[in-house]
Scaffold this active site. Structure first.
Site, mmCIF file in Angstrom:
data_model
loop_
_atom_site.group_PDB
_atom_site.id
_atom_site.type_symbol
_atom_site.label_atom_id
_atom_site.label_comp_id
_atom_site.label_asym_id
_atom_site.label_seq_id
_atom_site.Cartn_x
_atom_site.Cartn_y
_atom_site.Cartn_z
ATOM 1 C CB ILE A 14 -58.388 -40.187 55.729
ATOM 2 C CG1 ILE A 14 -57.433 -39.830 54.592
ATOM 3 C CG2 ILE A 14 -57.612 -40.379 57.023
ATOM 4 C CD1 ILE A 14 -58.110 -39.416 53.317
ATOM 5 C CE LYS A 90 -55.763 -33.090 53.974
ATOM 6 N NZ LYS A 90 -56.957 -32.296 54.304
ATOM 7 C CG ASP A 168 -59.489 -31.303 56.560
ATOM 8 O OD1 ASP A 168 -58.667 -31.648 57.418
ATOM 9 O OD2 ASP A 168 -59.963 -32.083 55.700
#
Length: 308
Positions: A14, A90, A168
Site C-alpha cells: 500500500i 485504515k 479489510d
C-alpha cells in the site's frame, strides 16, 4: 503552503502503490526516512524500527503508520509520546480500545492524530453526502467484492486475528456509508464465512437498519474473479443514487454526475496537512465499530480451506 517532514513506518504494497505517489504530489511534504525490518526504499534512509528512525531524525514532525494492525498501537503511541503527528492507515487499530487510548495520548500531547479512511476521499463521496443529506433513505445496497489473490498477494496476516479478512476491503465500504448516509445505522444480522484454515472471514453478509426504518444490506466477498465490484446504491424518497467504482463514479436518478480517476491518497495527505496546520485531530471510529459489531454479533459458518 504548510511543510511536513515525514517518516513512513511500514514499506509494504500500500505504501508503494499509494502513499509514495501521494506524498510526491503533496506540496511541502518531504519524506525523510522509513522504518521497516523487512523492506526499504533506495532513495531515503531506512531503519529497522521507528524508534531508531526518530532517534536518527529528530527533525521528523509526522509519521504515517502503514504496518499490520496488530503493530500500530505501540508504534502510534510511541510517536505521539514523542510529540509527532500521526496518520494511521485504515483501520486505525486492531481494537476500539487501542484507538481510544491513542486519542487520549494525542489530546495530552497536543498533536494531530488522523484516522485515514482513504475511500472517503474518492471523487464522488462529498457530492453524494451533500445530495443525501436532504433526502429520506429507504434502502441501501452495498456490494464490495474483489480477488484477495490480486489485492493482498502473500499477505498471510490478513487471515490471522486482527487481520480482518474480507473486512479489510469491506471497511472501505463502511467508511463511505458512514460518511454519506445522514442517519447512523445499526447491525441487525450478520453471517461470516470463515475458511477452515483461517481465523477471519473470506465473505460476509450484513443487514443494518437506521432509526427511520431504512434497510441497509452489505455483501463482502474476497472470492471475486476478474475486475472488482465496489458499489453502493441508495434508494431515497426523491430518487436513487449510485456510487460505483469505489466512489469514482457518481450517478443520480440514472444520470452520471461525476466520473474521475482515483486520487484518494492525494486528498488524504492534503487533509493530514490541513489538520496539522490547524492543530486538530480527526479520528472517526464508526467504520471500525461496525466491523467489531459484526465479529461480536455475527453467525460464523465454516467454509472450505483457503490456499493462495
Amino acid at each position: 503552503m504548510f511543510d511536513i517532514t515525514l517518516g513512513l513506518v511500514g514499506v509494504g504494497k500500500i505504501v508503494r502503490d499509494q502513499h509514495l505517489p501521494a506524498i510526491a504530489e503533496t506540496p511541502g511534504c518531504r519524506l525523510r526516512a522509513t522504518a521497516d525490518p523487512h523492506a526499504s526504499l533506495a532513495e531515503v534512509p531506512a531503519y529497522a524500527d521507528m524508534a531508531a528512525m526518530l532517534d536518527a531524525h529528530p527533525e521528523i514532525e509526522a509519521v504515517a503508520i502503514c504496518t499490520p494492525t496488530d503493530l500500530r498501537h505501540a508504534q502510534a503511541r510511541l510517536a505521539l509520546s514523542r510529540g509527532k503527528h500521526v496518520l494511521l492507515e485504515k483501520p486505525p487499530g486492531a481494537t476500539l480500545s487501542e484507538v481510544e487510548d491513542l486519542i487520549g495520548v494525542a489530546n495530552q500531547q497536543g498533536v494531530t492524530l488522523f484516522a485515514a479512511w482513504h475511500s472517503r476521499f474518492a471523487p464522488g463521496v462529498a457530492e453524494a453526502r451533500q445530495w443525501l443529506a436532504e433526502r429520506r433513505i429507504e434502502r441501501v445496497e452495498i456490494v464490495w467484492k474483489e480477488d484477495v489473490r490480486v489485492w493482498h498477494p502473500g499477505q498471510a496476516w490478513i487471515w490471522q486475528p486482527g487481520g480482518m479478512g474480507v473486512f479489510d476491503p469491506g471497511i472501505n465500504a463502511l467508511s463511505i456509508a458512514t460518511e454519506i448516509l445522514p442517519q447512523p445505522f445499526f447491525l441487525r444480522r450478520a453471517r461470516l464465512l470463515v475458511p477452515s484454515n483461517c481465523q477471519t472471514p473470506i465473505a460476509a453478509e450484513l443487514s443494518f437498519s437506521d432509526p427511520e426504518g431504512a434497510t441497509i444490506g452489505a455483501e463482502f466477498d474476497f472470492r471475486q474473479s476478474g475486475p472488482p465490484t465496489w458499489d453502493i446504491h441508495v434508494d431515497t424518497d426523491a430518487g436513487s443514487l449510485s456510487l460505483t467504482q469505489g466512489g469514482c463514479r457518481l450517478s443520480i436518478a440514472g444520470q452520471r454526475v461525476r466520473e474521475e480517476a482515483e486520487r484518494e491518497y492525494v486528498g488524504l495527505y492534503a487533509r493530514f496537512a490541513e489538520l496539522i496546520a490547524s492543530g486538530r485531530r480527526e479520528v472517526d471510529v464508526a467504520p471500525l465499530r461496525h466491523v467489531a459489531d459484526a465479529f461480536m454479533y455475527g453467525q460464523r459458518d465454516a467454509g472450505e480451506a483457503f490456499f493462495e
